[in-house]
Write an enzyme that holds these catalytic residues in place. Structure first.
Site, PDB file in Angstrom:
ATOM      1  N   GLU A   1       8.299  15.879  16.337  1.00 33.74           N
ATOM      2  CA  GLU A   1       8.686  15.852  14.929  1.00 33.74           C
ATOM      3  C   GLU A   1       7.785  16.802  14.143  1.00 33.74           C
ATOM      4  OE1 GLU A   1       7.703  12.364  12.548  1.00 33.74           O
ATOM      5  OE2 GLU A   1       9.726  12.418  11.726  1.00 33.74           O
TER       6      GLU A   1
ATOM      7  N   LYS B   1       0.842  -1.198   0.000  1.00 40.35           N
ATOM      8  CA  LYS B   1       0.000   0.000   0.000  1.00 40.35           C
ATOM      9  C   LYS B   1       0.879   1.250   0.000  1.00 40.35           C
ATOM     10  CE  LYS B   1      -2.348   2.720   3.306  1.00 40.35           C
ATOM     11  NZ  LYS B   1      -2.271   3.932   2.508  1.00 40.35           N
TER      12      LYS B   1
ATOM     13  N   GLU C   1       9.352   1.458  10.863  1.00 39.79           N
ATOM     14  CA  GLU C   1      10.310   2.561  10.661  1.00 39.79           C
ATOM     15  C   GLU C   1       9.538   3.845  10.921  1.00 39.79           C
ATOM     16  OE1 GLU C   1      13.427   2.188   9.988  1.00 39.79           O
ATOM     17  OE2 GLU C   1      13.470   0.075   9.445  1.00 39.79           O
TER      18      GLU C   1
ATOM     19  N   THR D   1       0.946   6.317  14.224  1.00 42.74           N
ATOM     20  CA  THR D   1       0.374   5.300  13.338  1.00 42.74           C
ATOM     21  C   THR D   1       1.025   3.945  13.625  1.00 42.74           C
ATOM     22  OG1 THR D   1       0.297   7.050  11.681  1.00 42.74           O
ATOM     23  CG2 THR D   1      -0.285   4.855  10.948  1.00 42.74           C
ATOM     24  N   GLY D   2       2.319   3.959  13.849  1.00 39.94           N
ATOM     25  CA  GLY D   2       3.035   2.713  14.174  1.00 39.94           C
ATOM     26  C   GLY D   2       2.451   2.047  15.406  1.00 39.94           C
TER      27      GLY D   2
ATOM     28  N   GLY E   1       6.251   5.147   8.630  1.00 38.39           N
ATOM     29  CA  GLY E   1       5.351   6.290   8.792  1.00 38.39           C
ATOM     30  C   GLY E   1       5.508   6.886  10.178  1.00 38.39           C
ATOM     31  N   GLY E   2       4.478   7.572  10.620  1.00 39.10           N
ATOM     32  CA  GLY E   2       4.561   8.277  11.895  1.00 39.10           C
ATOM     33  C   GLY E   2       4.512   7.342  13.102  1.00 39.10           C
TER      34      GLY E   2
ATOM     35  N   GLU F   1      -1.887   7.310   0.257  1.00 37.20           N
ATOM     36  CA  GLU F   1      -3.012   7.779  -0.564  1.00 37.20           C
ATOM     37  C   GLU F   1      -2.685   9.102  -1.250  1.00 37.20           C
ATOM     38  OE1 GLU F   1      -2.742   7.261   2.626  1.00 37.20           O
ATOM     39  OE2 GLU F   1      -4.123   8.447   3.863  1.00 37.20           O
TER      40      GLU F   1
ATOM     41  N   CYS G   1      12.545  11.420   7.483  1.00 34.01           N
ATOM     42  CA  CYS G   1      12.456  10.871   8.848  1.00 34.01           C
ATOM     43  C   CYS G   1      13.761  11.079   9.610  1.00 34.01           C
ATOM     44  CB  CYS G   1      12.105   9.397   8.788  1.00 34.01           C
ATOM     45  SG  CYS G   1      13.229   8.471   7.756  1.00 34.01           S
TER      46      CYS G   1
HETATM   47  P1  NAD Z   1       1.499   8.307   8.385  1.00 35.81           P
HETATM   48  O1  NAD Z   1       1.846   7.478   9.555  1.00 35.81           O
HETATM   49  O2  NAD Z   1       0.369   9.262   8.490  1.00 35.81           O
HETATM   50  O3  NAD Z   1       1.129   7.380   7.130  1.00 35.81           O
HETATM   51  C1  NAD Z   1       2.015   6.402   6.635  1.00 35.81           C
HETATM   52  C2  NAD Z   1       1.216   5.326   5.939  1.00 35.81           C
HETATM   53  O4  NAD Z   1       0.398   4.676   6.891  1.00 35.81           O
HETATM   54  C3  NAD Z   1       0.282   5.832   4.850  1.00 35.81           C
HETATM   55  O5  NAD Z   1       0.275   4.911   3.798  1.00 35.81           O
HETATM   56  C4  NAD Z   1      -1.054   5.851   5.552  1.00 35.81           C
HETATM   57  O6  NAD Z   1      -2.144   5.692   4.673  1.00 35.81           O
HETATM   58  C5  NAD Z   1      -0.939   4.653   6.462  1.00 35.81           C
HETATM   59  N1  NAD Z   1      -1.788   4.697   7.654  1.00 35.81           N
HETATM   60  C6  NAD Z   1      -2.284   5.788   8.297  1.00 35.81           C
HETATM   61  N2  NAD Z   1      -3.043   5.398   9.348  1.00 35.81           N
HETATM   62  C7  NAD Z   1      -3.027   4.050   9.369  1.00 35.81           C
HETATM   63  C8  NAD Z   1      -3.619   3.071  10.213  1.00 35.81           C
HETATM   64  N3  NAD Z   1      -4.372   3.411  11.250  1.00 35.81           N
HETATM   65  N4  NAD Z   1      -3.376   1.772   9.952  1.00 35.81           N
HETATM   66  C9  NAD Z   1      -2.610   1.408   8.930  1.00 35.81           C
HETATM   67  N5  NAD Z   1      -2.022   2.285   8.075  1.00 35.81           N
HETATM   68  C10 NAD Z   1      -2.229   3.593   8.294  1.00 35.81           C
HETATM   69  O7  NAD Z   1       2.836   9.011   7.966  1.00 35.81           O
HETATM   70  P2  NAD Z   1       3.067  10.049   6.785  1.00 35.81           P
HETATM   71  O8  NAD Z   1       2.504  11.363   7.209  1.00 35.81           O
HETATM   72  O9  NAD Z   1       2.645   9.446   5.494  1.00 35.81           O
HETATM   73  O10 NAD Z   1       4.672  10.102   6.774  1.00 35.81           O
HETATM   74  C11 NAD Z   1       5.387  10.863   7.664  1.00 35.81           C
HETATM   75  C12 NAD Z   1       5.956  10.028   8.785  1.00 35.81           C
HETATM   76  O11 NAD Z   1       6.693   8.919   8.281  1.00 35.81           O
HETATM   77  C13 NAD Z   1       6.939  10.804   9.626  1.00 35.81           C
HETATM   78  O12 NAD Z   1       6.688  10.588  10.991  1.00 35.81           O
HETATM   79  C14 NAD Z   1       8.281  10.222   9.244  1.00 35.81           C
HETATM   80  O13 NAD Z   1       9.277  10.360  10.220  1.00 35.81           O
HETATM   81  C15 NAD Z   1       7.940   8.811   8.965  1.00 35.81           C
HETATM   82  N6  NAD Z   1       8.967   8.170   8.114  1.00 35.81           N
HETATM   83  C16 NAD Z   1       9.849   7.287   8.695  1.00 35.81           C
HETATM   84  C17 NAD Z   1      10.857   6.697   7.927  1.00 35.81           C
HETATM   85  C18 NAD Z   1      11.868   5.748   8.553  1.00 35.81           C
HETATM   86  O14 NAD Z   1      12.563   5.082   7.809  1.00 35.81           O
HETATM   87  N7  NAD Z   1      11.979   5.664   9.878  1.00 35.81           N
HETATM   88  C19 NAD Z   1      10.946   7.006   6.558  1.00 35.81           C
HETATM   89  C20 NAD Z   1      10.041   7.897   6.013  1.00 35.81           C
HETATM   90  C21 NAD Z   1       9.039   8.475   6.803  1.00 35.81           C
END
Ligand code: NAD
Length: 492
Positions: free
Chosen positions: A385, A175, A250, A232-233, A228-229, A178, A284
């Protein structure tokens, strides 16, 4: 009729079962650049059924490593041949400057080649245990893997995820964010073209709380890998407990970039710009906290501000642009709120601090590169962040204070140290709680080395052999070299 970009499930290009769609926006001017299928949980379930069948019944589970390598080398070649098209599409959808998107494509190609090569390398161990037994330890694919990525490096994150998972012999439900699905759709056209068997790699588009949530919860998905964030993780971790999924995360960061007075200061200023302002600060690992030794604080900032003001901002596709727009209006407003918060908290704004509304930029989501000094460690702009072009500066007296400040957040993703004293550089790095570190550099990333965070920056590692192992189960095989009864019980 408008064209709807489709998802790729079980070797077919399909619309969402629910018939939903989503518009994709160019962040440089707010215009709609595509309409894509918006999947739901049902589409994930169809993809999972296909991935399961491909793994167990169609034989991907035992596909020879040399075949997995061949397909991935072919994918890398196909991607490389379209570097310009992918780079332009990435910039159009994500906003980043074109030269950065070009690097992303070549890094993605290199990542696929790295994992294609690794597929055929030995991964096992043998042990001479007690006679007459011999023990083998083998690595096997985990099975059906769900992968969820963010919008900041749409193509590169896809390579970091798909490369090791497919090289190790898993099947995948992928995935993209979006907000940035376009290069993933194009990549899946190449995946189809090079001949991956149907069901092995599936693309489901859609929102996090529907498609993402189903990927995290689905009982037939054996592993979920997420970038991601941090919040969310956390929610994915909870959703993954049902079937005790293997999980790798990550997450976010608030990484320190420490400059000692004995550093080559001109070089350190240059790296500091690179640490925080590439990709609009939407990185990130960004060096978003600058830690300066007291004696060079003012002089360093004077030079840094002077150079920050000269960064060329504009639509990423325009010649000479060095920094593009933020990803969306919502995200831009979030970053601007942090800037207002910084002012309210009493930090001193040295430069930037505003949305750019001049000329042709007014419709896009452009924010000036921003630097705050006179901060204190408890300020929210120092702890949280921001994920945008906002740098906060902290001052330190000595090595001990630098280390204490550097470690003082919930995150532990990355860190940099600038000094011409080699022993000091290593001494400090060894005390920093971070997974990715640099001495006299910041941000270069290599396929060979593991990527990931300490503390709330994540679990597990991507890239390198570590990243490959994250997509394997470990099995011990004990072989009796003198087959016969054990005769433990006498009652024959
Ligand atoms: P986000 O967590 O909002 O979204 C990331 C992904 O998760 C998207 O595809 C989103 O649709 C999905 N998502 C959102 N809610 C979800 C849920 N409840 N269940 C499952 N999936 C869900 O993050 P973002 O705003 O897209 O990206 C920014 C964040 O990503 C920052 O915090 C950044 O530090 C982090 N990031 C980390 C790394 C790393 O390698 N550590 C690399 C790039 C980005």
């Amino acid at each position: 009729m408008e064209r709807i970009e489709r998802m790729y499930i079980d070797g077919q290009w399909v619309l969402s079962r629910a018939g939903e769609t989503r518009n994709v926006i160019n962040p440089a001017d707010g215009s709609v650049i595509a309409t894509v299928a918006e999947g739901t949980a049902e589409d994930v379930q169809l993809a999972v059924a296909a991935a399961k069948r491909a793994f167990y019944e169609d034989g991907w589970m035992v596909a020879p490593p040399v075949e997995r390598a061949r397909l991935m080398f072919a994918l890398a070649d196909a991607l490389e041949q379209q570097t310009d098209e992918f780079a332009k599409l990435e910039t159009l959808n994500n906003g980043k400057a074109l030269r950065e998107a070009q690097f992303d494509v070549s890094d993605a190609v290199a990542c696929f080649r790295y994992y294609a090569g690794l597929a055929t390398k030995p991964h096992g161990q043998t042990y001479d245990v007690a006679d007459p037994m011999q023990t083998l330890v083998v690595r096997e694919p985990i099975g059906v893997c769900g992968q969820i990525i963010p919008w900041n490096y749409p193509l590169l994150m896809a390579a970091w995820k798909l490369g090791p998972a497919l090289a190790a012999g898993n099947t995948v439900i992928f995935k993209s964010s979006e907000l940035t699905p376009l290069t993933a759709i194009k990549l899946f056209q190449l995946i189809e073209g090079v001949g991956y068997p149907k069901g092995v790699v599936n693309l489901v588009l859609g929102a996090g709380n529907t498609v993402g949530q189903e990927i995290a919860e689905n009982y037939d998905i054996d592993k979920v890998a997420f970038t991601g964030g941090t919040n969310t993780g956390r929610s994915i971790m909870k959703a993954a407990t049902g079937n005790i999924k293997n999980i790798s995360l990550e997450l976010g960061g608030k990484s320190p970039n420490i400059i000692f007075a004995d550093a080559d200061l001109e070089a350190a200023v240059d790296w500091t710009l690179f640490a925080i302002f590439i990709n609009q600060g939407e990185v990130c690992s960004a060096g978003s906290r600058l830690l300066l030794e007291e004696s060079i604080h003012d002089q360093f900032l004077e030079r840094l501000v002077e150079r920050t003001k000269k960064i060329k901002i504009g639509p990423g596709l325009e010649e000479g642009v060095e920094m593009g727009p933020l990803i969306s209006e919502t995200h831009m407003n979030r970053v601007l709120e942090y800037i207002e918060l910084g002012k309210r908290e009493g930090a001193k704004l040295l430069c930037g601090g505003h949305r750019i509304l001049e000329g042709n930029l007014e419709k896009g989501y452009f924010v000036e590169p921003t630097i705050f000094a006179n901060t204190s460690p408890d300020m929210r702009i120092v702890q949280e962040e921001i994920f945008g072009p906002v740098l906060v500066v902290q001052k330190f007296k000595d090595e001990k204070e630098a280390i204490a400040l550097a470690n003082n957040t919930i995150y532990g993703l990355a860190a940099g140290v600038f000094t011409q004293d080699g022993a000091k550089g290593l001494r400090v790095i060894k005390k920093l709680r971070a997974g990715i570190t640099w001495i006299n550099a910041y941000n270069p990333t290599y396929n060979e080395a593991p990527w990931g965070g300490y503390k709330q920056s994540g679990i597990g590692r991507e890239l390198g052999t570590f990243g490959f192992e994250e997509y394997t189960e470990v099995k011990q095989i004990n072989i009796n070299l003198e087959p016969g009864p054990i005769s433990w019980f006498e009652n024959r």
